[in-house]
Design a protein around this motif. Sequence first.
Motif, PDB file in Angstrom:
ATOM      1  N   GLU A 162      38.393   1.924  36.177  1.00 32.67           N
ATOM      2  CA  GLU A 162      38.684   1.487  37.528  1.00 32.67           C
ATOM      3  C   GLU A 162      40.244   1.877  37.882  1.00 32.67           C
ATOM      4  O   GLU A 162      40.611   2.408  38.988  1.00 32.67           O
ATOM      5  N   ARG A 163      41.053   1.246  36.977  1.00 31.88           N
ATOM      6  CA  ARG A 163      42.444   1.392  37.435  1.00 31.88           C
ATOM      7  C   ARG A 163      43.206   2.240  36.036  1.00 31.88           C
ATOM      8  O   ARG A 163      44.135   1.939  35.106  1.00 31.88           O
ATOM      9  N   GLY A 164      42.420   3.124  35.961  1.00 34.28           N
ATOM     10  CA  GLY A 164      42.990   4.293  34.459  1.00 34.28           C
ATOM     11  C   GLY A 164      42.750   5.814  34.895  1.00 34.28           C
ATOM     12  O   GLY A 164      43.157   6.188  35.824  1.00 34.28           O
ATOM     13  N   LYS A 165      42.091   6.365  33.943  1.00 29.12           N
ATOM     14  CA  LYS A 165      41.921   7.674  33.653  1.00 29.12           C
ATOM     15  C   LYS A 165      40.519   8.096  33.763  1.00 29.12           C
ATOM     16  O   LYS A 165      39.417   7.218  33.702  1.00 29.12           O
ATOM     17  N   ILE A 166      40.289   9.462  33.867  1.00 31.60           N
ATOM     18  CA  ILE A 166      38.911  10.240  33.742  1.00 31.60           C
ATOM     19  C   ILE A 166      38.841  10.239  32.382  1.00 31.60           C
ATOM     20  O   ILE A 166      39.687  11.138  31.833  1.00 31.60           O
ATOM     21  N   TRP A 206      35.276  11.510  23.395  1.00 33.18           N
ATOM     22  CA  TRP A 206      35.591  11.405  24.709  1.00 33.18           C
ATOM     23  C   TRP A 206      37.115  11.763  24.680  1.00 33.18           C
ATOM     24  O   TRP A 206      37.900  11.338  23.884  1.00 33.18           O
ATOM     25  N   THR A 207      37.713  12.389  25.782  1.00 33.02           N
ATOM     26  CA  THR A 207      39.071  13.076  26.082  1.00 33.02           C
ATOM     27  C   THR A 207      39.588  12.570  27.306  1.00 33.02           C
ATOM     28  O   THR A 207      38.930  12.782  28.475  1.00 33.02           O
ATOM     29  N   GLU A 208      40.701  11.993  27.529  1.00 36.44           N
ATOM     30  CA  GLU A 208      41.237  11.457  28.703  1.00 36.44           C
ATOM     31  C   GLU A 208      41.647  12.860  29.597  1.00 36.44           C
ATOM     32  O   GLU A 208      42.255  13.733  29.098  1.00 36.44           O
ATOM     33  N   ARG A 209      41.191  13.006  30.847  1.00 31.96           N
ATOM     34  CA  ARG A 209      41.665  14.262  31.393  1.00 31.96           C
ATOM     35  C   ARG A 209      42.295  14.042  32.969  1.00 31.96           C
ATOM     36  O   ARG A 209      42.109  14.695  33.712  1.00 31.96           O
ATOM     37  N   SER A 210      42.831  12.829  32.966  1.00 35.26           N
ATOM     38  CA  SER A 210      43.485  12.509  34.331  1.00 35.26           C
ATOM     39  C   SER A 210      44.705  11.621  34.117  1.00 35.26           C
ATOM     40  O   SER A 210      44.983  10.903  33.015  1.00 35.26           O
ATOM     41  N   GLN A 211      45.570  11.300  35.457  1.00 38.41           N
ATOM     42  CA  GLN A 211      46.484  10.289  35.516  1.00 38.41           C
ATOM     43  C   GLN A 211      45.680   9.197  35.778  1.00 38.41           C
ATOM     44  O   GLN A 211      44.437   9.000  35.969  1.00 38.41           O
ATOM     45  N   ASP A 212      46.408   7.959  35.520  1.00 36.77           N
ATOM     46  CA  ASP A 212      45.921   6.767  35.929  1.00 36.77           C
ATOM     47  C   ASP A 212      45.805   6.737  37.462  1.00 36.77           C
ATOM     48  O   ASP A 212      46.614   6.951  38.326  1.00 36.77           O
ATOM     49  N   SER A 271      34.608   6.957  42.001  1.00 39.15           N
ATOM     50  CA  SER A 271      33.277   7.556  42.094  1.00 39.15           C
ATOM     51  C   SER A 271      33.706   8.730  41.212  1.00 39.15           C
ATOM     52  O   SER A 271      34.531   9.430  41.372  1.00 39.15           O
ATOM     53  N   VAL A 272      32.529   9.259  40.695  1.00 37.62           N
ATOM     54  CA  VAL A 272      32.523  10.692  39.894  1.00 37.62           C
ATOM     55  C   VAL A 272      31.179  10.989  40.233  1.00 37.62           C
ATOM     56  O   VAL A 272      30.089  10.446  39.992  1.00 37.62           O
ATOM     57  N   ALA A 273      31.039  12.603  40.105  1.00 31.23           N
ATOM     58  CA  ALA A 273      29.745  13.238  40.077  1.00 31.23           C
ATOM     59  C   ALA A 273      29.863  14.550  39.208  1.00 31.23           C
ATOM     60  O   ALA A 273      30.954  15.146  39.453  1.00 31.23           O
TER      61      ALA A 273
END
Length: 603
Positions: free
Chosen positions: A462-466, A476-482, A487-489
């Motif tokens: 919620e207050r982090g990354k994708i 799993w690999t983080e792929r965005s900024q905070d 929502s994600v689809a």
Amino acid sequence: MEKHWMMKMQMVMVVMLMVSTMSGCGSGGGKSGDGPASGNPSSLSVAKAVGVTEDCLNGGIEVDSGIDANGNEILDDSEISVRQTVCHGENGMATLVAMVDEPVGDNCSGGGIRVNVGNDGNRDGILQDSEIANHDYICRGADGAPGRDAHPSLVRIETLTDGIRISSGLDENDNGVLDDAEILTAEVVKNGEPGPGITWETVTDNQVQAQPNTGYIANSASRVTVTLPAEPSVGDIVEISGAGTGGWKIVQNEGQRIITKNIRAYREWAARDAKRLWSSVALWDGGMAMAATDENGSVYLSSDYGSTWAEQTGLYTVRINGGENKIAAMEDGSALGVAVIGGRLFTYSFAVDRWTLETVQNCTSVAYASDAGHFIYSLGAGAVYVQPPGSGPSSTRVSDVTARWTDVASSSDGSLIAAVASASTIFISTDEGLTWSPREMRRDWNRVAVSAGGRILAATVERGKIYISSDYGNTWTERSQDRLWSSVAVSADGTRLVAAVRGGKIFTSSNGGVSWAEHDAPLAEGDTSNWTSVAISPDGTHLTALARGGHIYTSEFTNTIFSSTSGTSGYMTGEQYDSIKLQYVGNNTFSILYHQGDDFVVR
């Protein structure tokens, strides 16, 4: 019929023109005799130089072909059946024409000639099949009365010290060579001046004013805005390549536009329906059908990719309890499920037009495994439930772990199910919900999405990354900024994704979540970017987003956007590793000569 295509060149140097015509085209192969010349008309081709135009910025050659119907050995205007214009190639690339026999078939019922034209990309002096940019046919007519022998038409191109000479005529002595005495027309094409070339600059600032014939490497963590030249000359080039994670944005001056018809890009987001407290959206039937809920308990349906909406008003419609909710749909459109966050669970059957209030309470999410027909839901501070089709609560599978679940998602066949919870890990089941395994670290997970085959998964903090998994949820690999993700689809094959930030922007990915493109959705008057839910069609071409207290917004990934909006409000964006080459063609218009990437946004 006239056809054009354009490539810019620095120096014209045509090395060879291969011509092969057939004797007596139009005669049907009749034996020579003493009849009129029109009995066996010849095929003629005439090549001439073309000056600089908006279509051919460096000139080119025009080849007219046809049947010499009146036998005067001149291709009259009324006899031209094929006209093809070939623009001079880039960096000395030769322009080639090849005429080859066309056998009897669908293209020519009586046989004839195929005229191929193109630029000599590999500079071997031969027009290869892969270099043919256009072609047309001169077909043999019906048999005529006996006449004198026809002679093939030939075209000869000679290299001069300062250009080329294009000659054409009839091969009177049938030796396969256009002799000087047989030349009917001749034209000299002078070499063009060398072009200015491209000077490259690396840009780390957020703004840069583009100069003509300059390339820019956008190397910044934030988006680099490139303003097009205000007073370019016809033929000027601007290139942009994204090296930094921030990507780039091209903005226009007053009256300018970019022709984008030859690329695929996201269409500008459009506001739909009315302002409501929108909560959740789901798609089915390939994205053509949609359902959206608001916090007042109403369900709205669309059957035209979100263009128009109507409140669901079936005979057995019930008012869903108010509050934030999550909606899901079967891909075949047979059922809907709505989980009121912290409240009740509702299911709907289109077949009987009936809503059912399920007995469970304290729901947090709902999902369907469309191929298997599984109905999946989660309870806050409880378990995840998987209900096979046509079964009752007694056969429902209950997860062997409990948590403060926030979302669930499933592959189409139901074999892989993902569930996320706040202050917990991601849990994965690979046996239709019988057993569950923890994955990734403890975080405040709020949303999860799974591709149809289950290989690609996306989960948001919620207050982090994708975070993205490309191995069925194992790693799993983080792929965005905070950001404050809401929502994600993900598309059916997992290549395209869409995600939204509450109070921020909409983001899309075309490479399985590795990189993300930022969308500046133009909001309707009074709307805020309080995005609550997004959805994507199985093929990834249709997107829908809900703005709480605002409108429903839709976009489309398409190749039918002819141009950007004219003037300063129009723009085009690209992401890291996206590149584009623009050329000014006059009339405040830039054309795309080259592009690489699939994350463009055009407004």
